[in-house]
Enzyme design. Structure first.
Site, mmCIF file in Angstrom:
data_model
loop_
_atom_site.group_PDB
_atom_site.id
_atom_site.type_symbol
_atom_site.label_atom_id
_atom_site.label_comp_id
_atom_site.label_asym_id
_atom_site.label_seq_id
_atom_site.Cartn_x
_atom_site.Cartn_y
_atom_site.Cartn_z
ATOM 1 N N GLY A 142 114.842 92.037 -46.104
ATOM 2 C CA GLY A 142 116.116 91.608 -46.673
ATOM 3 C C GLY A 142 117.182 91.479 -45.595
ATOM 4 O O GLY A 142 118.022 90.569 -45.635
ATOM 5 N N THR A 143 117.150 92.376 -44.632
ATOM 6 C CA THR A 143 118.133 92.334 -43.542
ATOM 7 C C THR A 143 118.036 91.022 -42.775
ATOM 8 O O THR A 143 119.051 90.390 -42.470
ATOM 9 C CB THR A 143 117.893 93.526 -42.582
ATOM 10 O OG1 THR A 143 118.076 94.735 -43.322
ATOM 11 C CG2 THR A 143 118.848 93.506 -41.408
ATOM 12 N N ASN B 226 123.987 98.022 -53.931
ATOM 13 C CA ASN B 226 122.843 98.936 -53.804
ATOM 14 C C ASN B 226 123.191 100.390 -54.079
ATOM 15 O O ASN B 226 122.314 101.187 -54.362
ATOM 16 C CB ASN B 226 122.213 98.802 -52.416
ATOM 17 C CG ASN B 226 123.222 98.776 -51.298
ATOM 18 O OD1 ASN B 226 124.141 97.969 -51.301
ATOM 19 N ND2 ASN B 226 123.078 99.676 -50.354
ATOM 20 N N GLN C 137 118.990 93.654 -54.759
ATOM 21 C CA GLN C 137 118.984 94.649 -55.842
ATOM 22 C C GLN C 137 118.801 94.045 -57.233
ATOM 23 O O GLN C 137 118.744 94.788 -58.214
ATOM 24 C CB GLN C 137 120.279 95.470 -55.818
ATOM 25 C CG GLN C 137 120.425 96.350 -54.584
ATOM 26 C CD GLN C 137 119.434 97.507 -54.561
ATOM 27 O OE1 GLN C 137 118.910 97.924 -55.590
ATOM 28 N NE2 GLN C 137 119.165 98.029 -53.386
ATOM 29 N N SER D 35 114.158 91.090 -50.930
ATOM 30 C CA SER D 35 113.349 91.987 -50.095
ATOM 31 C C SER D 35 112.136 92.467 -50.893
ATOM 32 O O SER D 35 112.239 92.677 -52.104
ATOM 33 C CB SER D 35 114.213 93.176 -49.671
ATOM 34 O OG SER D 35 113.418 94.173 -49.074
ATOM 35 N N HIS E 20 110.251 95.401 -50.653
ATOM 36 C CA HIS E 20 109.979 96.795 -51.009
ATOM 37 C C HIS E 20 110.809 97.318 -52.169
ATOM 38 O O HIS E 20 110.602 98.450 -52.619
ATOM 39 C CB HIS E 20 110.089 97.701 -49.770
ATOM 40 C CG HIS E 20 111.464 97.853 -49.209
ATOM 41 N ND1 HIS E 20 112.234 98.962 -49.463
ATOM 42 C CD2 HIS E 20 112.195 97.063 -48.407
ATOM 43 C CE1 HIS E 20 113.390 98.826 -48.815
ATOM 44 N NE2 HIS E 20 113.385 97.681 -48.172
ATOM 45 N N THR F 157 104.390 83.403 -36.177
ATOM 46 C CA THR F 157 103.192 83.374 -37.016
ATOM 47 C C THR F 157 103.448 84.130 -38.318
ATOM 48 O O THR F 157 103.988 85.239 -38.306
ATOM 49 C CB THR F 157 102.003 83.986 -36.247
ATOM 50 O OG1 THR F 157 101.781 83.188 -35.091
ATOM 51 C CG2 THR F 157 100.738 84.018 -37.103
ATOM 52 N N CYS G 80 119.764 103.259 -46.053
ATOM 53 C CA CYS G 80 119.889 102.794 -44.664
ATOM 54 C C CYS G 80 120.973 103.553 -43.908
ATOM 55 O O CYS G 80 121.054 103.471 -42.701
ATOM 56 C CB CYS G 80 120.212 101.308 -44.624
ATOM 57 S SG CYS G 80 119.255 100.367 -45.774
HETATM 58 N N1 PLP Z 1 120.686 94.228 -49.057
HETATM 59 C C1 PLP Z 1 120.698 95.184 -49.996
HETATM 60 C C2 PLP Z 1 121.658 95.061 -51.135
HETATM 61 C C3 PLP Z 1 119.839 96.282 -49.906
HETATM 62 O O1 PLP Z 1 119.862 97.231 -50.837
HETATM 63 C C4 PLP Z 1 118.951 96.344 -48.812
HETATM 64 C C5 PLP Z 1 118.048 97.496 -48.630
HETATM 65 O O2 PLP Z 1 118.251 98.555 -49.115
HETATM 66 C C6 PLP Z 1 118.974 95.313 -47.864
HETATM 67 C C7 PLP Z 1 119.850 94.270 -48.016
HETATM 68 C C8 PLP Z 1 118.075 95.329 -46.673
HETATM 69 O O3 PLP Z 1 116.758 95.034 -47.051
HETATM 70 P P1 PLP Z 1 115.569 95.485 -46.077
HETATM 71 O O4 PLP Z 1 115.479 96.962 -46.180
HETATM 72 O O5 PLP Z 1 114.363 94.768 -46.625
HETATM 73 O O6 PLP Z 1 115.921 95.017 -44.731
#
Ligand code: PLP
Length: 377
Positions: A58-59, A138, A166, A186, A188, A224, A312
């Site tokens: 997601g990042t 989040n 989310q 994302s 996970h 890749t 995070c």
């Molecule tokens: N954006 C939101 C709202 C999130 O909650 C998260 C992860 O907790 C992310 C971005 C980042 O996703 P990733 O952990 O896959 O990099």
């Protein structure tokens, strides 16, 4: 990870080892699997397969959206609008862009954690090129008015990105119907593999790649492809969408039950964002005169895993920027925990967590120096 996701991925980690860019038949099989995954993901979001770019998380999706669009549109303007409550994947990207000369407006939120449409409207300028506002927060689960923001952005010819990490698969909605031009997802968060993500990019949206190299992912994201991860992410999203409606209702019932019970079991608490629309799997609770970190450790000893703020930011001593933006004092923000419910959460778990929280908070308040020397009232 959902067992069905693991099963779908497993063959690509041993037998089907072909590189999707290679012309030999093994490569072709891998290419076909990636494209099937793209079509599956597009069906879930309600877009064309060509509008999906697979990323590593997601990042990365947020970085690609915000940096990629900002840099591509620099000749048109250099102003970006976002909010004070974004995930750091967006916030820190905006900060880095400021160092490159971009101007960024960080909009405030109301006491329920929602951005006001009027504030978005008033922040727009002739040189605004991008609005990036998350779909659901989040930490609090509060859902932002992204449909109205998308309509506003469209009217003004401004690109709109939403971080839907989310909400994807958590609410029964094909996310492209929000009208956003870019949508981050994302893996996970939806019982898919960690280290996988994707970005919906509406056809025609200008974007500059972050990673340059080969022509992978339509030359928007070189490298890749993570075939197993891409297959896993698409299967996870499809499974999440299949059960989103029933799961959403079930979790909302459990979450609301949890909040009612904790409110009567523990005095001096506050449920953050309680009167705003929220995703059903999140509850953010502030406990007066207690340190959230101590609650996390106390519950951990009982096999219950909750967090302060966002996962995070674990280890970050600063109070949550999201709760501060909602008007909580630093002490209130520091006394907060986020409880997440998931598909294995049952009624009995709620009772267990309420009892454990009540005992932990009572014990901590009994020994707390804050409780004895300070009044937050
Ligand atoms: N954006 C939101 C709202 C999130 O909650 C998260 C992860 O907790 C992310 C971005 C980042 O996703 P990733 O952990 O896959 O990099």
């Amino acid at each position: 990870m959902d067992g069905r996701v693991f099963e779908a991925m497993a063959p690509f980690m041993n037998n089907h080892w072909g590189n999707p860019s290679s012309p030999y038949s093994f490569g072709n099989q891998a290419r076909i699997s990636v494209e099937k995954a793209r079509a599956r993901a597009a069906e879930c979001l309600g877009c064309k397969p060509a509008e999906i770019i697979f990323t590593s998380c997601g990042t990365e999706s947020d970085n690609l959206a915000v940096r990629g669009v900002a840099r591509a549109l620099l000749s048109r303007g250099n102003h970006i609008v976002t909010t004070a409550i974004e995930h750091h994947a967006v916030l820190n990207t905006c900060k880095a862009l400021e160092a490159e000369g971009f101007r960024v407006t960080y909009l405030p939120v109301d006491s329920d954690g929602a951005v006001r449409l009027e504030d978005v409207e008033q922040s727009l300028r002739p040189d605004t090129i991008l609005i990036s506002i998350m779909h659901a927060n989040n930490e609090t689960g509060v859902i932002q008015p992204v449909e109205a923001i998308a309509a506003l952005a469209k009217k003004q010819g401004i690109v709109f990105h939403t971080d839907a990490v989310q909400t994807a698969g958590k609410i029964p909605l094909r996310l492209c119907s929000t009208g956003a031009d870019l949508i981050s997802v994302s893996g996970h968060k939806i019982y898919g593999p960690k280290g996988t993500g994707m970005l919906f990019i509406r056809r025609g949206t200008p974007i500059q790649p972050l990673l340059t190299g080969g022509p992978h992912e339509r030359s928007v994201r070189a490298g890749t492809e993570n075939v197993a991860g891409i297959v896993g992410l698409s299967v996870a999203l499809a499974l999440a969408m299949e059960s989103a409606e029933s799961e959403c209702a079930r979790l909302q019932n459990l979450r609301d039950g949890f909040e009612t019970q904790i409110d009567s079991a523990v005095p001096r608490i506050k449920i953050n964002g309680a009167s705003a629309p929220r995703v059903p799997n999140t509850s953010s609770v502030s406990f007066e005169s207690v340190d959230g970190e101590s609650i996390v450790l106390g519950l951990d000893l009982r096999g219950i895993y909750v967090s302060t703020g966002s996962a995070c930011s674990t280890g970050d001593p600063e109070p949550s920027h999201v709760l501060l933006a909602m008007g909580l004092s630093p002490k209130e923000a520091q006394g907060s925990v986020r409880i997440s419910l998931g598909k294995s959460t049952r009624e009995g778990d709620i009772r267990t967590v309420v009892d454990a929280l009540a005992q932990t908070v009572t014990r901590l308040r009994g020994i707390s120096s804050i409780e004895n020397t300070d009044t937050m009232r």
